[in-house]
Design an enzyme around this catalytic site. Structure first.
Site, PDB file in Angstrom:
ATOM      1  N   ARG A 152      54.859 -44.198  42.733  1.00 34.40           N
ATOM      2  CA  ARG A 152      55.246 -45.578  42.451  1.00 34.40           C
ATOM      3  C   ARG A 152      54.698 -46.108  41.118  1.00 34.40           C
ATOM      4  O   ARG A 152      55.424 -46.797  40.390  1.00 34.40           O
ATOM      5  CB  ARG A 152      54.858 -46.484  43.629  1.00 34.40           C
ATOM      6  CG  ARG A 152      55.720 -46.247  44.867  1.00 34.40           C
ATOM      7  CD  ARG A 152      55.160 -46.920  46.104  1.00 34.40           C
ATOM      8  NE  ARG A 152      53.921 -46.286  46.536  1.00 34.40           N
ATOM      9  CZ  ARG A 152      53.138 -46.759  47.501  1.00 34.40           C
ATOM     10  NH1 ARG A 152      53.455 -47.904  48.106  1.00 34.40           N
ATOM     11  NH2 ARG A 152      52.047 -46.111  47.856  1.00 34.40           N
ATOM     12  N   TYR A 179      60.165 -35.234  57.618  1.00 32.35           N
ATOM     13  CA  TYR A 179      61.366 -34.446  57.405  1.00 32.35           C
ATOM     14  C   TYR A 179      61.284 -33.222  58.329  1.00 32.35           C
ATOM     15  O   TYR A 179      60.295 -33.034  59.034  1.00 32.35           O
ATOM     16  CB  TYR A 179      61.491 -34.056  55.919  1.00 32.35           C
ATOM     17  CG  TYR A 179      62.164 -35.141  55.088  1.00 32.35           C
ATOM     18  CD1 TYR A 179      61.791 -36.469  55.208  1.00 32.35           C
ATOM     19  CD2 TYR A 179      63.193 -34.842  54.200  1.00 32.35           C
ATOM     20  CE1 TYR A 179      62.418 -37.468  54.474  1.00 32.35           C
ATOM     21  CE2 TYR A 179      63.824 -35.832  53.453  1.00 32.35           C
ATOM     22  CZ  TYR A 179      63.428 -37.143  53.596  1.00 32.35           C
ATOM     23  OH  TYR A 179      64.064 -38.123  52.877  1.00 32.35           O
TER      24      TYR A 179
HETATM   25  C1  LIG Z   1      61.386 -44.299  45.575  1.00 33.67           C
HETATM   26  C2  LIG Z   1      60.579 -43.193  46.211  1.00 33.67           C
HETATM   27  C3  LIG Z   1      61.159 -41.940  46.397  1.00 33.67           C
HETATM   28  C4  LIG Z   1      60.398 -40.899  46.967  1.00 33.67           C
HETATM   29  N1  LIG Z   1      60.978 -39.665  47.114  1.00 33.67           N
HETATM   30  C5  LIG Z   1      60.249 -38.646  47.650  1.00 33.67           C
HETATM   31  C6  LIG Z   1      60.802 -37.350  47.790  1.00 33.67           C
HETATM   32  O1  LIG Z   1      61.939 -37.077  47.419  1.00 33.67           O
HETATM   33  N2  LIG Z   1      60.009 -36.379  48.342  1.00 33.67           N
HETATM   34  C7  LIG Z   1      58.706 -36.618  48.734  1.00 33.67           C
HETATM   35  O2  LIG Z   1      58.019 -35.703  49.199  1.00 33.67           O
HETATM   36  N3  LIG Z   1      58.164 -37.836  48.606  1.00 33.67           N
HETATM   37  C8  LIG Z   1      58.884 -38.835  48.061  1.00 33.67           C
HETATM   38  N4  LIG Z   1      58.310 -40.065  47.885  1.00 33.67           N
HETATM   39  C9  LIG Z   1      56.877 -40.234  48.221  1.00 33.67           C
HETATM   40  C10 LIG Z   1      56.009 -39.978  46.987  1.00 33.67           C
HETATM   41  O3  LIG Z   1      56.163 -38.673  46.466  1.00 33.67           O
HETATM   42  C11 LIG Z   1      54.499 -40.202  47.290  1.00 33.67           C
HETATM   43  O4  LIG Z   1      54.097 -39.263  48.266  1.00 33.67           O
HETATM   44  C12 LIG Z   1      54.225 -41.624  47.804  1.00 33.67           C
HETATM   45  O5  LIG Z   1      55.006 -42.564  47.085  1.00 33.67           O
HETATM   46  C13 LIG Z   1      52.747 -42.019  47.665  1.00 33.67           C
HETATM   47  O6  LIG Z   1      52.316 -41.954  46.329  1.00 33.67           O
HETATM   48  P1  LIG Z   1      52.163 -43.276  45.394  1.00 33.67           P
HETATM   49  O7  LIG Z   1      51.163 -44.178  46.050  1.00 33.67           O
HETATM   50  O8  LIG Z   1      51.678 -42.721  44.071  1.00 33.67           O
HETATM   51  O9  LIG Z   1      53.491 -43.926  45.294  1.00 33.67           O
HETATM   52  C14 LIG Z   1      59.047 -41.125  47.336  1.00 33.67           C
HETATM   53  C15 LIG Z   1      58.482 -42.391  47.164  1.00 33.67           C
HETATM   54  C16 LIG Z   1      59.231 -43.415  46.590  1.00 33.67           C
HETATM   55  C17 LIG Z   1      58.573 -44.763  46.389  1.00 33.67           C
END
Ligand SMILES: Cc1cc2nc3c(=O)[nH]c(=O)nc-3n(C[C@H](O)[C@H](O)[C@H](O)COP(=O)(O)O)c2cc1C
Length: 382
Positions: free
Chosen positions: A340, A191
């Site tokens: 997730r 971003y």
């Molecule tokens: C559906 C979805 C929406 C997300 N929206 C954001 C967001 O708005 N801002 C952000 O910094 N990361 C966003 N992420 C990334 C997550 O915050 C996180 O960094 C990433 O999914 C890795 O973590 P995890 O393995 O627990 O999913 C999003 C991820 C997913 C799957």
């Protein structure tokens, strides 16, 4: 039997004591980034739900947040909230500048608080990923270029950068007014602020491009402007990439340099993530195939924790409580953020708290980016 390390303490530049590297438990009250949390599990920022035509969003997010808060999550970080008319990449992004933002957010804060959890608002600008959904011109990035589809991206001017810092500050004030426990500045995932930090995107030749002191300038200006607006006692967090997962990337030394600069200025917490999500190789949501891949950016979070006194939150790929406990106890990581796995199982943290330590059923397929696709359940033995 649990070993208890000898603890030592670091004094934060603003006088508060940061942390002790004593044996950490997953479920114990803890102070993270200026906020008292009931355990070490935070829901990381997740974009979820569109507005309705009146820009109302509380009724859509309320059931999601209430489910998480009822099920032991200690704090919820909202999906990115756009700071100005050029900042949104999707209609799902809430507008901090929207007419109903403060009253809608107030409803969410009150509800989450009544269930014992905290609410942190992530404020951001999508940069080259923004879409012309609020009118306005082409997406803004560090320099003039074009998207992979040949659409124009305009280099943001110095004046616009000053206005950007003011927009972040205005958004932060509105979050504070609504009672949110903190704001988190988004400087990760490709971003706008992350694009400036990255040598892959940032080819500017003025004082905002070049070495890390220049590439980090707008992030630090945004932080300083937000801090001046909300005051020294209001928690300000920031999510940053330790690596961009592109050919040219923020380097490990640059990442630590930025963390240290933010720390000197009084940042309360840094969440360490990675990836620019411009192609399948650079995603911020990698496939996690086994326990070795859990804590995808944990080593870098540990390095940051060695260098700064602000709290450090590690995100990405955590699926198994024993693995999480291991990473927490390798050094100074204070809390773990999950995304997730909580889409897949909103009651995951309370399941673990009640003693069922089976790993998350999430297989990191990332189909949760598309609400029309079904979340794939854990295929192994539950
Ligand atoms: C559906 C979805 C929406 C997300 N929206 C954001 C967001 O708005 N801002 C952000 O910094 N990361 C966003 N992420 C990334 C997550 O915050 C996180 O960094 C990433 O999914 C890795 O973590 P995890 O393995 O627990 O999913 C999003 C991820 C997913 C799957």
């Amino acid at each position: 039997m649990k070993l208890h390390f000898t603890s030592y303490q670091i004094v934060h530049p603003f006088g508060c004591i940061k942390k002790e590297f004593a044996m950490k438990e997953l479920f114990e009250p803890v102070e993270v980034g200026g906020i008292s949390l009931r355990n070490r599990f935070i829901r990381s920022a997740t974009i979820e739900s569109p507005f309705d035509e009146n820009e109302a969003f509380a009724h859509r997010l309320m059931p999601i947040y209430e489910k998480l808060a009822t099920n032991s999550i200690s704090a919820i970080i909202t999906g990115t909230v756009g700071v100005d008319e050029n900042s949104r990449s999707t209609h799902l992004m809430i507008k901090a500048y929207g007419k109903t933002f403060v009253p809608e957010l107030t409803k969410l804060v009150q509800s989450v608080h009544s269930l014992g959890a905290k609410l942190i608002v992530q404020i951001g600008h999508a940069g080259i990923k923004a879409r012309q959904i609020d009118g306005g011109g082409p997406p803004l990035g560090p320099v003039d270029t074009e998207t992979s589809k040949g659409l124009p991206i305009r280099g943001i001017t110095r004046d616009e950068l000053h206005a950007l810092a003011a927009s972040f500050a205005a958004a932060a004030i509105r979050c504070k007014e609504a009672g949110a426990d903190a704001v988190q500045i988004l400087a990760a995932h490709g971003y706008l602020l992350s694009e400036f930090l990255s040598p892959y995107f940032n080819k500017r030749t003025d004082e905002y491009g070049g070495g890390i002191e220049n590439r980090a300038r707008i992030t630090l200006e945004v932080y300083d402007t937000v801090r001046a607006a909300v005051g020294r006692d209001y928690p300000v967090w920031l999510k940053i990439n330790c690596k961009d997962r592109t050919e040219q990337s923020i380097s490990p030394a640059d990442f630590i340099w930025v963390c240290k600069e933010l720390d000197k200025r009084g940042i309360n917490a840094v969440e360490v993530s990675g990836g620019s999500s411009i192609d399948p190789k650079s995603v911020s949501t990698p496939l996690i195939r086994n326990e070795e891949e859990e804590g995808f950016f944990a080593r870098e979070a540990l390095q940051a924790a060695e260098e700064i006194s602000a709290s450090v939150i590690s995100v990405c790929g955590y699926r198994t409580p024993d693995v999480i406990e291991k990473w927490l106890n390798k050094g100074g990581i204070d809390a773990i953020a999950l995304c997730r796995p909580l889409i897949s199982e909103p009651d995951l943290v309370s399941r673990w708290e009640k003693g069922d330590k089976t790993k998350s059923r999430c297989v990191s397929c990332s189909k949760c980016f598309n609400p029309k696709l079904e979340c794939v359940p854990f295929a192994g033995k539950a």
